[in-house]
Motif scaffolding. Structure first.
Motif, mmCIF file in Angstrom:
data_model
loop_
_atom_site.group_PDB
_atom_site.id
_atom_site.type_symbol
_atom_site.label_atom_id
_atom_site.label_comp_id
_atom_site.label_asym_id
_atom_site.label_seq_id
_atom_site.Cartn_x
_atom_site.Cartn_y
_atom_site.Cartn_z
ATOM 1 N N ILE A 127 0.830 -1.203 0.000
ATOM 2 C CA ILE A 127 0.000 0.000 0.000
ATOM 3 C C ILE A 127 0.867 1.257 0.000
ATOM 4 C CG2 ILE A 127 -1.659 1.318 1.380
ATOM 5 C CD1 ILE A 127 -2.911 -1.295 2.221
ATOM 6 N N ALA A 128 1.982 1.224 0.748
ATOM 7 C CA ALA A 128 2.879 2.382 0.770
ATOM 8 C C ALA A 128 3.487 2.624 -0.606
ATOM 9 C CB ALA A 128 3.982 2.171 1.805
ATOM 10 N N ALA A 129 3.850 1.553 -1.311
ATOM 11 C CA ALA A 129 4.410 1.719 -2.651
ATOM 12 C C ALA A 129 3.378 2.298 -3.608
ATOM 13 C CB ALA A 129 4.919 0.374 -3.172
ATOM 14 N N LEU A 130 2.155 1.772 -3.549
ATOM 15 C CA LEU A 130 1.102 2.311 -4.399
ATOM 16 C C LEU A 130 0.770 3.749 -4.018
ATOM 17 C CD1 LEU A 130 -1.003 1.848 -6.604
ATOM 18 C CD2 LEU A 130 -2.539 0.912 -4.854
ATOM 19 N N ASN A 131 0.856 4.033 -2.738
ATOM 20 C CA ASN A 131 0.552 5.379 -2.257
ATOM 21 C C ASN A 131 1.536 6.409 -2.823
ATOM 22 O OD1 ASN A 131 -1.201 6.928 -0.476
ATOM 23 N ND2 ASN A 131 0.626 7.296 0.749
#
Length: 350
Positions: A283-287
């Motif tokens: 999720i952090a990477a997509l964020n």
């Protein structure tokens, strides 16, 4: 008569712990510290960088030998079938050899090598702790396999979020004050350019950080009867060292490390913690790929989903639980359901 597993000796536990930490943490901690020194005006000489590369090859070689010996010792014919012995020994030799090959800079497989090394170290940590009679994932009952998965994973996600948020705030504050910090986003700093790179990096993180630096370190030090502050300090130092490439804001990862140690010490569940960590990283990477105004949406949705599921799970448990006994009424037992026959009742001869 049931034979009990002898209690492992402290010096053997410390030897195993030291070996695992050196093998797993040599390159990431060294690279993090070298980058940290470069940020603050002390670039590493080429000779030192070469020494780190040689050290990683040596660590991969030690991993190959240790893993192979542990699997060979465990898969004797009196314990496993010939087919299983052949498969497990062949897999151990193969993954160990790949770890050595991909550790060589000439191979040009940087992130692939990182993922292969993470898988091999994970297997080694499981084998070493198993040899001491210390399983890293220990559900107390079959029902806990599902229940703890969905209760521990959100806690692990929250610990990762707390550390990531603290680090991001420190990055913004110190960077604005002119302190040298990591330039750009974390994806660029770790060499991640596409989805495959992200998957490979997450594989490494789950093996090195969750299995070795949190689960194995906590389990081995606990078995050696070391106090809690030593366990927390060891894991926190290792995690901050791995993330030292961020600069001084890496101290925000203390929350990330200490939170996961607390979760693991409380529940002793490895797979849910890994699931929470992987979910956070993805999720952090997509964020980071979203526009700045929408970067908090992903974490808000994830937290909302976790809270909603927790509320739904608790409500389901309450609905399925038996009603409480009335005041003054003794709970019904198995003996209450079938009263003994009356003495006047005719007996049946068998």
């Amino acid at each position: 008569m049931i034979s009990e597993t002898p209690e492992p000796r402290p010096h053997r536990l410390f030897l195993s712990l030291s070996g695992l930490v050196v093998i797993a943490g040599l390159q990431p901690i060294a690279d993090g510290l070298l980058t940290f020194a470069d940020l603050y005006g002390s670039p590493a000489p080429p000779r030192l960088i070469h020494a780190v590369e040689v050290g990683q090859i040596s660590a991969a070689t030690a991993l190959f030998a240790w893993l192979a010996l542990r699997v060979i010792h465990r898969t004797t014919l009196d314990r496993v079938s010939p087919r299983r012995r052949l498969l497990e020994r062949g897999a151990a030799v193969t993954i160990g050899a790949l770890a050595i090959y991909t550790a060589m800079p000439a191979a040009g497989l940087q992130l692939v090598g990182v993922a292969v090394f993470g898988v091999a170290v994970t297997w080694l940590a499981l084998e070493v702790c198993r040899a001491h009679g210390l399983p890293l994932d220990r559900p107390t009952a079959p029902a806990d396999r599902t229940e703890k998965l969905w209760s521990v994973a959100p806690l692990a996600f929250g610990a990762c979020l707390a550390g990531g948020t603290a680090t991001a705030l420190l990055l913004t504050a110190l960077g604005g004050a002119g302190v040298p910090v990591m330039e750009g986003q974390q994806l660029a700093a770790t060499g991640i350019t596409n989805a495959l790179d992200m998957v490979l990096n997450v594989t490494w993180a789950a093996g090195i950080e969750d299995v070795v630096m949190v689960a194995a370190v906590t389990t081995l030090l606990t078995a050696a009867r070391r106090p809690a502050w030593q366990i927390y300090t060891t894991v926190c130092v290792l995690e901050v060292g791995v993330h030292a490439y961020i600069g001084i804001p890496a101290i925000g990862m203390l929350l990330y490390a200490a939170g996961r140690v607390w979760i693991y010490r409380r529940y002793h569940r490895l797979l849910p913690m890994v699931a929470g960590h992987i979910a956070y990283d993805l999720i952090a990477a997509l964020n980071q790929t979203l526009p700045p105004n929408y970067r908090d949406v992903m974490f808000t949705l994830a937290l909302a989903a976790g809270l909603l599921y927790d509320w739904w799970e608790k409500r389901t448990k309450v609905a399925q639980s038996p009603p409480p006994a009335r005041s003054g009424q003794r709970p019904e037992t198995a003996t209450d359901q079938a009263p003994p026959p009356s003495p006047d009742a005719p007996s049946v001869r068998r």
